[in-house]
Design an enzyme around this catalytic site. Sequence first.
Site, PDB file in Angstrom:
ATOM      1  N   ASP A 357     -22.763   3.240 -32.957  1.00 29.02           N
ATOM      2  CA  ASP A 357     -22.760   2.001 -32.519  1.00 29.02           C
ATOM      3  C   ASP A 357     -21.788   1.330 -33.498  1.00 29.02           C
ATOM      4  O   ASP A 357     -22.232   0.476 -34.430  1.00 29.02           O
ATOM      5  CB  ASP A 357     -24.084   1.278 -32.623  1.00 29.02           C
ATOM      6  CG  ASP A 357     -24.266  -0.037 -32.120  1.00 29.02           C
ATOM      7  OD1 ASP A 357     -23.524  -0.407 -31.074  1.00 29.02           O
ATOM      8  OD2 ASP A 357     -24.935  -0.807 -32.658  1.00 29.02           O
ATOM      9  N   CYS A 410     -20.252  -3.880 -29.055  1.00 28.64           N
ATOM     10  CA  CYS A 410     -20.420  -5.094 -28.622  1.00 28.64           C
ATOM     11  C   CYS A 410     -19.065  -5.857 -28.598  1.00 28.64           C
ATOM     12  O   CYS A 410     -19.277  -7.054 -28.609  1.00 28.64           O
ATOM     13  CB  CYS A 410     -21.687  -5.837 -29.322  1.00 28.64           C
ATOM     14  SG  CYS A 410     -21.371  -6.089 -30.959  1.00 28.64           S
TER      15      CYS A 410
HETATM   16  N1  SAM Z   1     -26.605  -0.178 -34.636  1.00 24.73           N
HETATM   17  C1  SAM Z   1     -27.115  -1.003 -35.127  1.00 24.73           C
HETATM   18  C2  SAM Z   1     -28.304  -1.959 -34.627  1.00 24.73           C
HETATM   19  O1  SAM Z   1     -28.716  -1.530 -33.381  1.00 24.73           O
HETATM   20  O2  SAM Z   1     -29.166  -2.568 -35.226  1.00 24.73           O
HETATM   21  C3  SAM Z   1     -25.987  -2.317 -35.371  1.00 24.73           C
HETATM   22  C4  SAM Z   1     -24.865  -1.798 -36.166  1.00 24.73           C
HETATM   23  S1  SAM Z   1     -23.234  -2.817 -36.551  1.00 24.73           S
HETATM   24  C5  SAM Z   1     -22.789  -2.779 -34.657  1.00 24.73           C
HETATM   25  C6  SAM Z   1     -22.326  -2.063 -37.142  1.00 24.73           C
HETATM   26  C7  SAM Z   1     -22.822  -1.578 -38.415  1.00 24.73           C
HETATM   27  O3  SAM Z   1     -21.844  -0.896 -39.128  1.00 24.73           O
HETATM   28  C8  SAM Z   1     -22.826  -2.579 -39.693  1.00 24.73           C
HETATM   29  O4  SAM Z   1     -24.288  -2.740 -39.983  1.00 24.73           O
HETATM   30  C9  SAM Z   1     -22.025  -2.097 -40.761  1.00 24.73           C
HETATM   31  O5  SAM Z   1     -22.551  -2.675 -41.976  1.00 24.73           O
HETATM   32  C10 SAM Z   1     -21.936  -0.921 -40.459  1.00 24.73           C
HETATM   33  N2  SAM Z   1     -20.624  -0.241 -41.156  1.00 24.73           N
HETATM   34  C11 SAM Z   1     -19.367  -0.677 -41.206  1.00 24.73           C
HETATM   35  N3  SAM Z   1     -18.539   0.201 -41.755  1.00 24.73           N
HETATM   36  C12 SAM Z   1     -19.227   1.429 -41.964  1.00 24.73           C
HETATM   37  C13 SAM Z   1     -19.286   2.851 -42.573  1.00 24.73           C
HETATM   38  N4  SAM Z   1     -17.661   2.938 -42.882  1.00 24.73           N
HETATM   39  N5  SAM Z   1     -20.259   3.451 -42.515  1.00 24.73           N
HETATM   40  C14 SAM Z   1     -21.312   3.189 -42.142  1.00 24.73           C
HETATM   41  N6  SAM Z   1     -21.621   2.005 -41.931  1.00 24.73           N
HETATM   42  C15 SAM Z   1     -20.583   1.009 -41.524  1.00 24.73           C
END
Ligand code: SAM
Length: 473
Positions: A357, A410
Amino acid sequence: MRTEAVEALAKSVWEYIEEERARRPKLSVPAHGLRILVEALKLAEEFKPSQHAKRVVFSKHGVLGTGLDRLLTSVFYDVLKKQGLLDRVIVELTGAESALILDPWLRAALRAAIDIVLFYRPDRDTLRRLRWSIADYLSARTHPFVGMYYWQLFDKILSYRPRPRSIEEALEWRYFLPAWFIRRMRELLGPEEAEELFKALNEKPLISVRVNTLKARVEEIVEELRREGKEPIISERVPVILKFEGPYDFDNSRLYREGKIIIQEEASAVASLVLAPRPGMTVVDLAAAPGGKTSHMAELMRNRGIIYAFDIDRTRIKRMRMLLHRMGITIVKIFEKDARKAPKILGEEIADRVMLDAPCTSTGTIAKNPELRWRVREEGLEEIIKLQRELLEAAARLLKPGGRMLYSTCSLLPEENEENVKWFLEKHPEFRLVELTGPYDPSPWLPGAMRAWPHRHKTIGFFYALLEKKEKR
Ligand code: SAM
């Protein structure tokens, strides 16, 4: 565009603003209310979420829960929603290169003043206070010159008229979305459907929660919410999702504290249903926090098997830990690590299911987040796409042959969605796209993938592509 056409456009924009304003009740705000508003707007720039900044300032001045709280809250969010436009007006009025180079107190005061003058019907006293009291306030907070400068600019604010030079700029004044986004959506959907989308992005969304079926039954939650005076509607597409009118005090809700309900949009819940992990499986969630989908997958797995959940954001991980604890979920192992390293940490071909996601521009959630609309920029897109593709690569390596991954965002932009999946499939012939047939619409830009649209489905904008790693022969 020809000069007469531009003139006509500018006139129609102004007439529209005047009509909308005429529908609003008179606005009367005491001087201390205006000062609180400016202070909250100033603080909202410094720390996020803005809701928290507002709460801190309102609490400091003892207005939480009062009538003034409600009044100031609506103006506060109105300013955030229109911030990009208000800043453009500031540039026009001051001649500054950008509103961001101004003193932050002055910027906050000008944003509030322009919003109130252009879009509200302040009574005469409020207008006078907005000029005099806020000028005094700025002088006290910064320097008397700043207060005087603001006072002098006020006449220009009173006589300001927008001068859009294109259809996109005119629509910016109607829907408070950046011109680049308006142009892109008009290209993608056509002018008529794009306008339906813009309207939907300006509607106040219902509150949406998912029932935790490990702890409660949907009917039980419906009854409890009814007792609390709410009228929950059960989603037809996802029967564990309930929607009802806000506001709702989650902090003081027993259902929330006991982990029986979780804040989640319908489109977001569909992601875990599409990936469909089963009890006993090994699952990796590559961008997991704050845990909406991780917790849903654990529920679908009946809390049996294992989920490795990665995220890099400590605060969001903390929220995820609390959520999983409240919900009674015990099968999640959390890694505060960059998910691109997941194959190195966990090993290759270890997962039955991977949820990706991905971090994205979140353009599909604009209706829920008033300030987001001005934060997303076309310029940052390339960097996000690069990260999304690197995460797709990590997901590919984690999956067992025969395993499935869901790529979702999203975002409404095809560059972050269909284009990424096409790129991935070209590079990875060992994967195939599994056709999704509902509950939302097929993607017009990639057969087999699916899209949820705010204007068509009354939820956030969402993209889904289910990819399967072929078995080795
Ligand atoms: N799947 C979650 C939910 O349903 O509650 C929402 C996820 S949100 C769309 C994207 C997430 O990716 C954020 O929490 C952000 O901190 C994380 N993120 C960004 N770069 C990342 C990386 N390189 N590795 C892991 N997570 C990362």
